[in-house]
Design an enzyme around this catalytic site. Structure first.
Site, PDB file in Angstrom:
ATOM      1  N   LYS A 232       0.812  -1.234   0.000  1.00  0.00           N
ATOM      2  CA  LYS A 232       0.000   0.000   0.000  1.00  0.00           C
ATOM      3  C   LYS A 232       0.837   1.271   0.000  1.00  0.00           C
ATOM      4  CE  LYS A 232      -4.437  -1.754   1.407  1.00  0.00           C
ATOM      5  NZ  LYS A 232      -5.434  -1.967   2.447  1.00  0.00           N
ATOM      6  N   ARG A 266      -4.022  -9.974   4.955  1.00  0.00           N
ATOM      7  CA  ARG A 266      -4.469  -9.936   3.547  1.00  0.00           C
ATOM      8  C   ARG A 266      -3.296  -9.468   2.696  1.00  0.00           C
ATOM      9  NH1 ARG A 266      -6.522  -6.355  -0.127  1.00  0.00           N
ATOM     10  NH2 ARG A 266      -8.259  -7.048  -1.406  1.00  0.00           N
TER      11      ARG A 266
HETATM   12  N1  HH2 Z   1      -7.568  -3.321   0.854  1.00  0.00           N
HETATM   13  C1  HH2 Z   1      -7.896  -3.267  -0.459  1.00  0.00           C
HETATM   14  C2  HH2 Z   1      -9.082  -3.866  -0.919  1.00  0.00           C
HETATM   15  N2  HH2 Z   1      -9.901  -4.520  -0.076  1.00  0.00           N
HETATM   16  N3  HH2 Z   1     -10.399  -5.289   2.080  1.00  0.00           N
HETATM   17  C3  HH2 Z   1     -10.100  -5.366   3.384  1.00  0.00           C
HETATM   18  N4  HH2 Z   1     -10.900  -6.015   4.229  1.00  0.00           N
HETATM   19  N5  HH2 Z   1      -8.964  -4.780   3.898  1.00  0.00           N
HETATM   20  C4  HH2 Z   1      -8.097  -4.094   3.111  1.00  0.00           C
HETATM   21  O1  HH2 Z   1      -7.084  -3.569   3.630  1.00  0.00           O
HETATM   22  C5  HH2 Z   1      -8.393  -3.991   1.716  1.00  0.00           C
HETATM   23  C6  HH2 Z   1      -9.581  -4.605   1.231  1.00  0.00           C
HETATM   24  C7  HH2 Z   1      -6.999  -2.567  -1.407  1.00  0.00           C
HETATM   25  O2  HH2 Z   1      -6.045  -3.448  -1.951  1.00  0.00           O
HETATM   26  P1  HH2 Z   1      -6.194  -4.204  -3.348  1.00  0.00           P
HETATM   27  O3  HH2 Z   1      -7.373  -5.130  -3.315  1.00  0.00           O
HETATM   28  O4  HH2 Z   1      -4.909  -4.822  -3.696  1.00  0.00           O
HETATM   29  O5  HH2 Z   1      -6.414  -3.038  -4.404  1.00  0.00           O
HETATM   30  P2  HH2 Z   1      -7.684  -2.474  -5.181  1.00  0.00           P
HETATM   31  O6  HH2 Z   1      -8.669  -1.984  -4.181  1.00  0.00           O
HETATM   32  O7  HH2 Z   1      -7.107  -1.371  -6.023  1.00  0.00           O
HETATM   33  O8  HH2 Z   1      -8.272  -3.589  -6.006  1.00  0.00           O
END
Ligand code: HH2
Length: 294
Positions: A232, A266
């Site tokens: 992040k 995660r």
């Molecule tokens: N972070 C992201 C997305 N979903 N869900 C939970 N519960 N906790 C988190 O920290 C979280 C989440 C963001 O990361 P990523 O899925 O890699 O990216 P994007 O939202 O751009 O798909």
């Protein structure tokens, strides 16, 4: 001295009749079937590539896979639910056919959640903590799905414009108490819930670091804590590293989260973070043994 944070809450997570033991921390592998996710956008839009990635993460040691079809990165645009389902469904069906580990769906939409649960998913990862769709709680209660209640200030489109808190840790704790009550009110059992401080969701660098530094206060609320630090932007704000070079920054944050009691991590880089998690866990156990906790 008090008990360590790890020992203060029931370590079982229940999702559609399955009991997922969380006595020790586990990894949730991230799979984004989106064109625009901040770190893996566009890589797994093809269902075959997505299923291959899910299987690889399971091989590497993921205990859960979190599949998302709508990016929630700062400034991201909402995705229409038909498109979200179109991206998700073939992948969820095939991953569920090939594995027995619980599949989590990263969505805020109750209809998407229902379709994915019908296809075999077991957990709903709702970054809005039941606030964006009034029917989400009923879907989770009616199916007995596991539920991630994540804290977010604002909405993804605007959440990083001016995040503001008096005391971020206290406010996130109060939010969890309020959202757990909202979940209870619609018939969701406490054993179905994981709590997530939402690193990067309506938070500046100091908010994110404070939440990680005080994570043990969140584990004291009675439910296991999930943390998503993987790759992040706060890591870039400390180290100046672009998204492809945040593995060690992620490892440091995962290590701290495990030491402070997080039970679900995660992450995108499952194999590497498994080493980090197991190493920290071994040290933590040695500390507990020495102090007579085990
Ligand atoms: N972070 C992201 C997305 N979903 N869900 C939970 N519960 N906790 C988190 O920290 C979280 C989440 C963001 O990361 P990523 O899925 O890699 O990216 P994007 O939202 O751009 O798909």
């Amino acid at each position: 001295m008090n008990t360590l944070p790890h020992t203060t809450h029931p370590a079982v997570f229940k999702a559609r009749g399955r009991l997922i033991p969380l006595d020790a921390p586990v990894l949730m592998g991230v799979l984004n079937v989106t064109p625009d996710s901040f770190s893996d956008g566009g890589r797994y839009l093809d269902p075959a590539a997505a299923v291959g990635r899910a299987c690889a993460m399971i091989e590497e040691g993921a205990a859960l896979i979190d599949i998302g079809a709508e990016s929630s990165r700062p400034g991201s645009e909402p995705v229409d639910q038909a498109e979200e389902i179109r991206r998700l469904l073939p992948v969820v069906m095939e991953v569920c056919r090939r594995t027995t580990i619980p599949i989590s769906i990263d969505t805020t939409k109750s209809h998407v959640a229902r379709v994915a649960l019908d296809a075999g998913a077991a957990v709903i990862n709702d970054i809005s903590a039941l606030r964006f769709d009034p029917h989400m709680g009923d879907v989770v209660a009616g199916t007995g799905a596991g539920l991630v209640l994540m804290h977010m200030q604002g909405r993804p489109q605007t959440m990083q414009q001016a995040p503001s808190y008096g005391d971020v840790v206290r406010e996130v704790k109060e939010f969890f108490v309020e959202r757990m009550e909202a979940a209870r009110a619609v018939g969701i059992g406490p054993e179905q819930i994981l709590l997530d401080p939402g690193i990067g969701f309506g938070k500046n660098l100091s908010h994110n670091l404070s939440l990680l530094a005080h994570l043990e206060e969140l584990t004291a609320l009675g439910r296991p804590v999930l943390v998503g630090v993987s790759r992040k932007a706060f890591i870039e704000q400390v180290l100046g590293r672009p998204v492809g070079e945040r593995l060690l920054g992620t490892a440091a944050a995962v290590a701290v989260a495990v030491l402070k009691g997080a039970r679900v991590l995660r992450v995108h880089d499952v194999g590497q973070m498994r080493d980090v998690m197991e190493m920290v866990e071994a040290i933590r156990e040695a500390r507990e043994q020495a102090a007579g906790w085990l």
